[in-house]
Design an enzyme around this catalytic site. Structure first.
Site, PDB file in Angstrom:
ATOM      1  N   LYS A  15       6.492 -18.107  -6.654  1.00 45.58           N
ATOM      2  CA  LYS A  15       6.997 -17.649  -5.883  1.00 45.58           C
ATOM      3  C   LYS A  15       6.937 -18.284  -4.335  1.00 45.58           C
ATOM      4  CE  LYS A  15       4.637 -14.104  -6.134  1.00 45.58           C
ATOM      5  NZ  LYS A  15       3.739 -14.396  -7.610  1.00 45.58           N
ATOM      6  N   ARG A  90       2.925  -5.310  -5.070  1.00 43.86           N
ATOM      7  CA  ARG A  90       2.294  -5.346  -6.382  1.00 43.86           C
ATOM      8  C   ARG A  90       2.195  -4.010  -6.854  1.00 43.86           C
ATOM      9  NH1 ARG A  90       0.668 -10.762  -4.597  1.00 43.86           N
ATOM     10  NH2 ARG A  90      -1.041 -11.616  -6.473  1.00 43.86           N
ATOM     11  N   ARG A 129      -2.613 -26.234 -10.041  1.00 43.00           N
ATOM     12  CA  ARG A 129      -3.289 -26.023  -8.169  1.00 43.00           C
ATOM     13  C   ARG A 129      -4.718 -25.856  -8.666  1.00 43.00           C
ATOM     14  NH1 ARG A 129      -0.532 -21.195  -6.963  1.00 43.00           N
ATOM     15  NH2 ARG A 129      -2.270 -20.114  -6.956  1.00 43.00           N
ATOM     16  N   ARG A 135      -7.841 -23.602  -4.597  1.00 41.30           N
ATOM     17  CA  ARG A 135      -8.056 -22.228  -4.600  1.00 41.30           C
ATOM     18  C   ARG A 135      -9.199 -21.234  -4.887  1.00 41.30           C
ATOM     19  NH1 ARG A 135      -2.101 -18.901  -4.482  1.00 41.30           N
ATOM     20  NH2 ARG A 135      -4.034 -17.427  -5.202  1.00 41.30           N
ATOM     21  N   ARG A 146      -6.148 -12.166 -13.213  1.00 40.78           N
ATOM     22  CA  ARG A 146      -4.956 -12.285 -11.717  1.00 40.78           C
ATOM     23  C   ARG A 146      -3.774 -11.401 -12.623  1.00 40.78           C
ATOM     24  NH1 ARG A 146      -5.575 -17.206  -9.694  1.00 40.78           N
ATOM     25  NH2 ARG A 146      -3.182 -17.064  -8.726  1.00 40.78           N
TER      26      ARG A 146
HETATM   27  P1  ADP Z   1      -0.861 -14.884  -6.768  1.00 38.83           P
HETATM   28  O1  ADP Z   1       0.434 -14.277  -7.134  1.00 38.83           O
HETATM   29  O2  ADP Z   1      -0.730 -16.103  -7.251  1.00 38.83           O
HETATM   30  O3  ADP Z   1      -2.320 -14.230  -7.572  1.00 38.83           O
HETATM   31  P2  ADP Z   1      -1.112 -14.118  -4.179  1.00 38.83           P
HETATM   32  O4  ADP Z   1      -1.743 -15.384  -2.856  1.00 38.83           O
HETATM   33  O5  ADP Z   1      -0.247 -13.563  -3.986  1.00 38.83           O
HETATM   34  O6  ADP Z   1      -1.664 -15.445  -5.375  1.00 38.83           O
HETATM   35  O7  ADP Z   1      -2.211 -13.196  -4.381  1.00 38.83           O
HETATM   36  C1  ADP Z   1      -3.943 -13.491  -4.327  1.00 38.83           C
HETATM   37  C2  ADP Z   1      -4.213 -12.970  -4.081  1.00 38.83           C
HETATM   38  O8  ADP Z   1      -4.625 -12.255  -3.195  1.00 38.83           O
HETATM   39  C3  ADP Z   1      -4.483 -11.368  -5.058  1.00 38.83           C
HETATM   40  O9  ADP Z   1      -5.226 -11.617  -5.705  1.00 38.83           O
HETATM   41  C4  ADP Z   1      -4.807 -10.489  -3.756  1.00 38.83           C
HETATM   42  O10 ADP Z   1      -6.488 -10.555  -4.917  1.00 38.83           O
HETATM   43  C5  ADP Z   1      -4.834 -10.712  -2.660  1.00 38.83           C
HETATM   44  N1  ADP Z   1      -3.652  -9.747  -3.247  1.00 38.83           N
HETATM   45  C6  ADP Z   1      -2.091 -10.250  -2.771  1.00 38.83           C
HETATM   46  N2  ADP Z   1      -1.242  -9.580  -2.313  1.00 38.83           N
HETATM   47  C7  ADP Z   1      -1.557  -8.257  -2.411  1.00 38.83           C
HETATM   48  C8  ADP Z   1      -1.309  -6.787  -2.321  1.00 38.83           C
HETATM   49  N3  ADP Z   1       0.502  -6.865  -1.717  1.00 38.83           N
HETATM   50  N4  ADP Z   1      -2.327  -6.540  -2.682  1.00 38.83           N
HETATM   51  C9  ADP Z   1      -3.394  -6.297  -3.032  1.00 38.83           C
HETATM   52  N5  ADP Z   1      -3.728  -7.426  -3.018  1.00 38.83           N
HETATM   53  C10 ADP Z   1      -2.741  -8.650  -2.479  1.00 38.83           C
END
Ligand code: ADP
Length: 191
Positions: A15, A90, A129, A135, A146
């Site tokens: 994404k 999400r 990654r 990260r 996740r």
């Molecule tokens: P990935 O999709 O690889 O898990 P992201 O960068 O999209 O990574 O998200 C990393 C973290 O940020 C998530 O595991 C969560 O803790 C937080 N996060 C991101 N977007 C949301 C959201 N819409 N609602 C709640 N937590 C979020």
């Protein structure tokens, strides 16, 4: 035409990579909730302090925190002509909140694009990654969590948006350029 898009897909589906490309191609800001949270963690802001423990464990940050942040971001001037949301909504409650935010702004989504991938493909990508970017939530336990959270809370969103007739799915397996081309083709079919 202006694009107001949501990008869906499991962690590691690509994404972020594709959002950056689409953002440039379509001339709209890519808004990544994960990036905003990470910037706040790095800057040691109050928001960052609140979010960090959830992120490190691979859990969702509470909706109250996330929703307020997205409402604020979508209200900024650069999002008025369109945007691409990466990582939001999400869960179903965030879908409702996004509906509400957009209604208040007097606009609607023009499309939701799902980038499909499978667990076998994404786990190696995420582990790789981790080596490159370091990260905190790319260790194996957090990755597994996740993916679980995605299955339980985020995957149902494809049904919600599919029922609304705004969902397109694009295969996220393959060369990065090929996936970008698939996305641009899918977008043309949407409009
Ligand atoms: P990935 O999709 O690889 O898990 P992201 O960068 O999209 O990574 O998200 C990393 C973290 O940020 C998530 O595991 C969560 O803790 C937080 N996060 C991101 N977007 C949301 C959201 N819409 N609602 C709640 N937590 C979020």
């Amino acid at each position: 035409m202006s694009h107001r898009l949501v990008l869906l897909g499991m962690p590691g589906a690509g994404k972020g990579t594709q959002a950056a490309r689409l953002s440039e191609e379509l001339n709209i800001p890519a808004i990544s909730t994960g990036d905003i949270f990470r910037a706040n963690v790095k800057g040691q802001t109050e928001l960052g302090r609140e979010a960090q423990k959830y992120m490190d464990a691979g859990n969702l940050v509470p909706d109250s925190v996330t929703n307020a942040m997205v409402r604020d971001r979508l209200g900024q001037p650069d999002a008025a002509a369109g945007f691409l949301l990466d990582g939001y909504p999400r869960n179903p409650a965030q879908v409702t909140e996004l509906d509400d935010i957009l209604q208040d702004l007097g606009v609607a989504l023009t499309g939701v694009i799902e980038i499909t991938a499978d667990t076998e493909a994404v786990v190696p990508r995420l582990l790789k990654r981790a080596e490159i970017e370091g990260r905190a939530d790319d260790d194996e336990t957090a990755i597994r969590r996740r993916l679980e959270v995605y299955e339980e809370q985020t995957a149902p969103l494809t049904d919600i948006y599919s029922q609304r007739g705004v969902l397109v799915s694009v295969d996220g397996i393959g060369e990065i350029d090929d996936v970008t081309q698939r996305l641009l083709t899918a977008l043309k079919n949407l409009s």
